[in-house]
Design an enzyme around this catalytic site. Structure first.
Site, short mmCIF file in Angstrom:
data_model
loop_
_atom_site.label_atom_id
_atom_site.label_comp_id
_atom_site.label_asym_id
_atom_site.label_seq_id
_atom_site.Cartn_x
_atom_site.Cartn_y
_atom_site.Cartn_z
N LYS A 76 54.19 27.64 -21.90
CA LYS A 76 53.91 26.21 -21.80
C LYS A 76 53.10 25.87 -23.04
O LYS A 76 52.00 26.38 -23.23
CB LYS A 76 53.12 25.93 -20.52
CG LYS A 76 53.21 24.49 -20.01
CD LYS A 76 52.47 23.50 -20.84
CE LYS A 76 51.00 23.39 -20.49
NZ LYS A 76 50.27 22.48 -21.43
N GLY A 94 41.98 27.84 -21.66
CA GLY A 94 41.79 26.41 -21.83
C GLY A 94 40.58 25.91 -21.08
O GLY A 94 39.63 26.65 -20.85
N SER A 95 40.64 24.65 -20.67
CA SER A 95 39.48 24.02 -20.04
C SER A 95 39.27 24.57 -18.64
O SER A 95 40.19 25.07 -17.99
CB SER A 95 39.68 22.51 -19.97
OG SER A 95 40.62 22.20 -18.96
N GLY A 116 42.10 25.06 -15.57
CA GLY A 116 42.24 26.48 -15.24
C GLY A 116 41.94 26.75 -13.78
O GLY A 116 42.66 27.52 -13.13
N GLU A 153 40.93 32.37 -19.25
CA GLU A 153 39.79 32.35 -20.15
C GLU A 153 39.31 30.92 -20.18
O GLU A 153 40.01 30.04 -20.68
CB GLU A 153 40.21 32.84 -21.54
CG GLU A 153 39.00 33.19 -22.36
CD GLU A 153 39.34 33.21 -23.82
OE1 GLU A 153 40.34 33.82 -24.21
OE2 GLU A 153 38.60 32.55 -24.57
N CYS A 175 36.20 29.95 -28.71
CA CYS A 175 35.78 30.31 -27.34
C CYS A 175 34.42 30.97 -27.38
O CYS A 175 33.66 30.91 -26.43
CB CYS A 175 36.76 31.29 -26.71
SG CYS A 175 38.47 31.01 -27.11
N GLU A 183 29.20 23.04 -21.26
CA GLU A 183 29.76 23.46 -22.54
C GLU A 183 30.02 22.25 -23.43
O GLU A 183 30.68 21.30 -23.00
CB GLU A 183 31.07 24.24 -22.33
CG GLU A 183 31.60 24.86 -23.63
CD GLU A 183 33.01 25.46 -23.49
OE1 GLU A 183 33.30 26.42 -24.20
OE2 GLU A 183 33.80 24.94 -22.68
#
Lengths: 531, 531
Positions: B183, B240-241, B245, B262, B299, B391
C-alpha cells in the site's frame, strides 16, 4: 471481605504466605468421586493483584542486577525439591485431577517437570536462548533481555508440567530473568500451592528476590484482564480454553502487552488407504493409545482423523469403533471437562456427525464420559468446516472420510491453525504423490508436522514447536515447549550501539562469559571470544 | 465507480498494470512549492484488495515450491534495476518529498535500499534467517517457513528505504518467501509506482510468480482494516502514525493476524553535566546535525533531551537555541507533516513547555515550519509525562531539565517505550555512577541504547534493533531493520517430527544445502552436514 478462616488457603505475595483479599472462595473436585475437596481457595480481589504487581516490579529490578547463574541455581534447587516432594505432590495431583499416579504423574509428568526446569536453567546459565549478536565493524551488539513481570495462567490437564508455578511457561519466564505471577488453575489449586511452597523455599535457599515467584488462585474475569494489561506487566503466558484465552488476548493486545496463548486444536491425522492396507492394525493400535491416553486430555490429542473411503478405511473404522467400545472410559479432570465434552459431542451430532459409539450424558459417580467416536464425510465437513472443527476435549475423535485424496486436501485447506498434523502413508513409498499433496496442504496449517507417528508426545527439544497458527496459538512464530525457543517469548530485544565495553552486559563483552555461550559474531556462530 | 482516465495511475494486481476499481482519487504534493502534482492516484475499493489477496494466495503457493535461490535472484535483479533507474527515481522522490537529491536521496537512501535488498537476498539464499534446528536424537527438525501474503504499509519519510514496495519490510517479507501487497504511502505514490515497475520487470526476468509484488495506492480506512485481518493475509508490516497504526493493530489482533508496527518515538537523549563540561561544543554539534538532518523527519529523531541543571547545561541550551535560530528551516515532507508538527508544538506549549525558539504557523509557500526548541523541567514533566511525550515529528525538540541525576532517572522511569535512548557522559569516566543509574532506567524503555552517539543512524546490521517496547512498536522482541533478524517476523515456525528424510525441506536435510547455512545441530551451531 469475608474474614479468612483456617481452611482458606493463603496466597504467596511478596515472599509472604498471607491471607488473601477475597470476596469469594472455591474448592476443587476429586474427579474420581465427583466430590468437592475440603480445602478452600480464595478468589483474590484486585488488591492482591496490585500488591503482587508492585512486588514483581521490584523483583524484576533486582533480578536484572543478578548474574544468570544465580537464577539457574534457583531453578535447579527448585527442581531437586520437586523431585524430593514427589509423594505428596503426586497424592495431591491425583486427588485433584484423577490422572494416574503411576506411571503418569509420578514417573512421567513429575520428572518431565523437574527436568524441564533443569534444561531451562542450563539455557539461562549459558544465555544460549538470548541470541547474543555482535557486529564488530558497526560497533553494535544485541541480546534478548528480561521483559518484566510475567503472568502465567496454567491449564487443567498437566498439574505439574504446565502448572503456572512449575511448568513450561514458568520455567521459560524465569530462565529469561523475569519474576512470575502465577494464577493457579482452579482444578488443581492445592497441587499448585504445594509446588509454590517448594519454589518459595528454593528462592530463600538461593538468595533470589522473594517476589520472584508469587501465587494467587483465582480472580474475577475483569481482574484477570486488568492483570494482563497492567502497565507493570511485561507479558503473559496462557494455556487453556479458547474463550477465556481470547478475552485475555483482547485486553493484552489493546494495552500493547505481549500474550502467548495456547488454545484449542483438533490435531488432524491424515491416513492414506495404502498405509491402512499395509499396516492397518498397527495404526489402529497407535491411534487408540494416543487418543485415549490420559482420557484424551492432551492439547495434541488426535481429535480428527482424515481418511479416504475404501475397504481398508472401512476396516480401520470398524476396528477403532470396537476398541472405543471395549476400552474403559477414563476419568476426566473435572465436572467442567465432562460437561464441555458432552456439549461438544452434542454440537457435532447436531451438525450431522454420525455417532459410531459413545455419546450420552456424563457419568454421575465420577467425572467421566463414554469413549466417543464420530464420523462424517469430507463433503459434509466442507459444508460446515467451522462447526466440524468444534474441539471435543477428552476421549473422543471425529473421523472425516473423503471420496478422494483431492477432496481430503480440499478439506485440509479449510482447517484452522492447529498445534499438530500427522500423516500416515505406506512405508513402501507407493503413495508418495498423495503424501506430497497432503503435506503441502497440511504443513501451513500446523505448528508440527509428523509422519507415521501420533501427536501426543511433546518432547522437550530445541527443535520442538509446541505452537501453531491462530487459533491454536496467538502467534505462529513461537513455541511453548522446547529450550531455548520458549524463552525468547519473554525477552525484549536490546541493541547496544557504541556502548562502552565496560558497560555492556557480560554476554556481549569480548570475553565469552561462560566459554560455551553461542554468539553470532560478525555473521558466524561461535563460542570463541571476540578477537 | 468513476471512469478511469489517462491521468489516473493503474494499480499492479496479479501481474497486470490495470485500471483500479476506485471511488475517489488523490494527488501528491510537491512540498517545495506546496502545489499538487499532476498525477492522480486511485483510492481502491475492496474489489482491488480482494483480487490482490486471491492472487497473493496463489503466488504464495507457487513460491513455496521454488528454491530460495530463485527468490534471491529476483531481489538482486530488482536491486540492480533500482540502481540503474536512480535518476528518474530520485527526480520523482524529490518532487514528492522535498528531500535533498544529493547526498540524501541519490547517494545515501537509494544505495541503502538496493543494498538492503541484496543483504536480504543473501539471507534468503543461505536460509540463515530461518534458524534451522536439528535434534537427531529426538528425530525432530524445525525451521521458519513463509507465513503467507504480507501487506506492507510504508511511511512518508523514506521514499526508497522504507517504501512498501522496496524497503525494509518489503525485503524482509519477500526474503522470507512471501508475496507482498504494498500500500503506497500517499505522500509519494509516483515514486512507489516507479519502483513497482522495476519490481515487476525483475519478476518477469527471473521467472517468479507475477503476483509476488502487487501495488495499490490507497484504500478507505475500513478496507485497510479488512485487508490486515482477512483470512488470506499472513501478516502485516506497518510504519507510520500511531493513530492509523493502532487502528490496524486492533483489526489484525482481533483476527489473530500478526502485525508489526513501527509507531512514534521521542528518542530521549540524556546528557550529564560532566559530559557537557568536558565537550559541550562537540555535543551541541552532534545534536544539531542529528535533530535537523532531513528536517528532523526520522523515526529516531532526538525529540527529547534530558539534562541536569547547572552552568554547563545552561551553556548547552543557549548554544543549541542559537543554532536552531540560525539554521535554515528545512522543507517538510507534506502539508500534513507541517500541520501535525504545528499542532504538536501547540500541545506542548499548552502543557506548559517554554518556547525557546520557533513555534508559530507553517510557511505558506512551501511545507515548512520554524526550527523549534522547547524546554520544561523534570518536575513539570513528572506532573504530565504523557502530555510531554507528545511526538513533534520534524525539526523540533524538547529539553527536559532535571534538578539532579535522581530526578532525571525518575523522569526516565515515566517514559513510554522508544526506539532509541542515548546517553552522553564524560569520557574520563568521572560520572560512571550517573551513567550506571541512567542506563539502568533507560535500557528497559528502549530498543537501542547508544553511548556518546546520536540516534539517527540506523545501520543495516545483524545486531541492529530498530524496534522497542510499546508504543514505539507493537512487540518488544522484533526489529524492522537488520538482516537476518527482520525476516523472522514474516516466518511461521514449523517442526518436522519423524518426517521422512526425503520429505524434509532442503534446509533440514542432513546435507547442508549451501555448505554455508548455519544450523543448530544437537545444540551446536554449525555449517557442517549432519553426521
Amino acid at each position: 471481605m469475608p474474614t479468612s478462616t483456617a481452611t482458606v488457603r493463603p496466597v504467596l505475595i511478596a515472599g509472604q504466605w498471607r491471607d488473601a483479599n477475597f470476596s469469594d472462595t472455591y474448592q476443587a473436585t476429586d474427579p474420581n468421586k465427583n466430590e468437592r475437596l475440603a480445602a478452600e481457595f480464595p478468589v483474590s480481589s484486585w488488591q492482591d493483584c496490585d500488591e503482587a504487581l508492585n512486588a514483581a516490579v521490584d523483583a524484576a529490578r533486582q533480578l536484572r542486577k543478578l548474574p544468570s547463574a544465580k537464577i539457574a541455581e534457583f531453578m535447579e534447587r527448585y527442581a531437586d525439591r520437586i523431585d524430593a516432594a514427589k509423594d505428596s505432590l503426586v497424592e495431591s495431583a491425583f486427588a485433584e485431577t484423577g490422572l494416574g499416579k503411576s506411571p503418569r504423574l509420578a514417573d512421567v509428568e513429575l520428572p518431565r517437570t523437574s527436568n524441564q526446569l533443569r534444561a531451562a536453567a542450563k539455557a539461562c546459565r549459558t544465555g544460549n536462548w538470548a541470541m547474543a549478536t555482535i557486529d564488530t565493524a558497526a560497533g553494535i551488539r544485541s541480546v534478548f533481555e528480561p521483559l518484566g513481570p510475567v503472568c502465567v495462567f496454567g491449564p487443567n490437564n498437566f498439574p505439574f508440567a504446565f502448572n503456572s508455578v512449575s511448568g513450561g511457561d514458568f520455567a521459560a519466564a524465569i530462565a529469561a530473568g523475569n519474576p512470575v505471577i502465577a494464577k493457579a488453575n482452579s482444578s488443581h489449586p492445592e497441587t499448585t500451592r504445594l509446588l509454590a511452597e517448594q519454589a518459595a523455599e528454593a528462592l530463600t535457599e538461593t538468595g533470589l528476590p522473594a517476589a520472584t515467584v508469587q501465587l494467587i488462585y483465582r480472580t474475577s474475569h475483569a481482574d484477570g484482564e486488568r492483570l494482563v494489561s497492567d502497565a507493570r506487566t511485561g507479558a503473559t503466558g496462557y494455556t487453556g480454553s479458547r474463550g477465556a484465552g481470547l478475552a485475555l488476548k483482547a485486553a493484552a493486545d489493546k494495552a500493547g502487552k505481549p500474550i502467548y496463548l495456547e488454545l484449542s486444536s483438533v490435531n488432524p491425522v491424515a491416513i492414506t488407504p495404502a498405509a491402512l492396507a499395509e499396516r492397518g492394525d498397527e495404526i489402529v493400535g497407535e491411534f487408540i493409545t494416543s487418543v485415549l491416553m490420559g482420557t484424551g486430555q492432551f492439547c495434541t490429542n488426535p481429535g480428527m482423523v482424515m481418511l479416504v473411503k475404501g475397504e481398508a478405511t472401512d476396516k480401520f473404522i470398524a476396528s477403532v469403533t470396537d476398541k472405543f467400545k471395549s476400552s474403559p472410559a477414563g476419568t476426566l479432570l473435572s465436572p467442567a471437562v465432562a460437561k464441555s465434552l458432552s456439549s461438544s459431542i452434542k454440537k457435532l451430532c447436531d451438525f450431522g456427525a454420525e455417532l459410531l459409539t459413545g455419546g450420552g450424558e456424563p457419568e454421575s459417580g465420577r467425572c467421566a464420559y463414554a469413549n466417543t467416536l464420530l464420523k462424517t464425510t469430507a463433503s459434509e465437513f466442507l459444508s460446515n468446516p467451522e462447526g466440524f472443527q468444534t474441539e471435543a476435549f477428552g476421549n473422543a475423535s471425529l473421523l472425516v472420510v473423503a471420496d478422494s485424496v483431492e477432496q481430503l486436501c480440499a478439506a485440509i485447506g479449510h482447517l484452522e491453525g492447529n498445534l499438530t498434523g500427522c500423516l500416515y502413508t505406506a512405508k513402501d513409498g507407493s503413495d508418495e504423490d498423495a503424501a506430497s499433496a497432503i503435506s503441502f496442504e497440511l504443513t501451513p496449517k500446523v505448528g508440527r508436522l509428523l509422519n507415521d507417528k501420533m501427536p501426543t508426545g511433546v518432547a522437550v527439544s530445541a527443535a520442538m514447536n509446541h505452537g501453531g497458527p491462530y487459533p491454536a496459538t496467538g502467534h505462529p512464530g513461537f513455541t511453548a515447549v522446547g529450550v531455548p525457543g520458549s524463552l525468547v517469548r519473554f525477552g525484549k530485544l536490546t541493541s547496544f550501539d557504541n556502548v562502552r565495553p565496560n558497560r555492556l552486559p557480560a554476554i556481549l563483552q569480548d570475553k565469552n562469559p561462560t566459554g560455551e555461550t553461542w554468539r553470532l559474531v560478525d555473521g558466524k556462530w561461535t563460542t570463541a571470544e571476540v578477537a
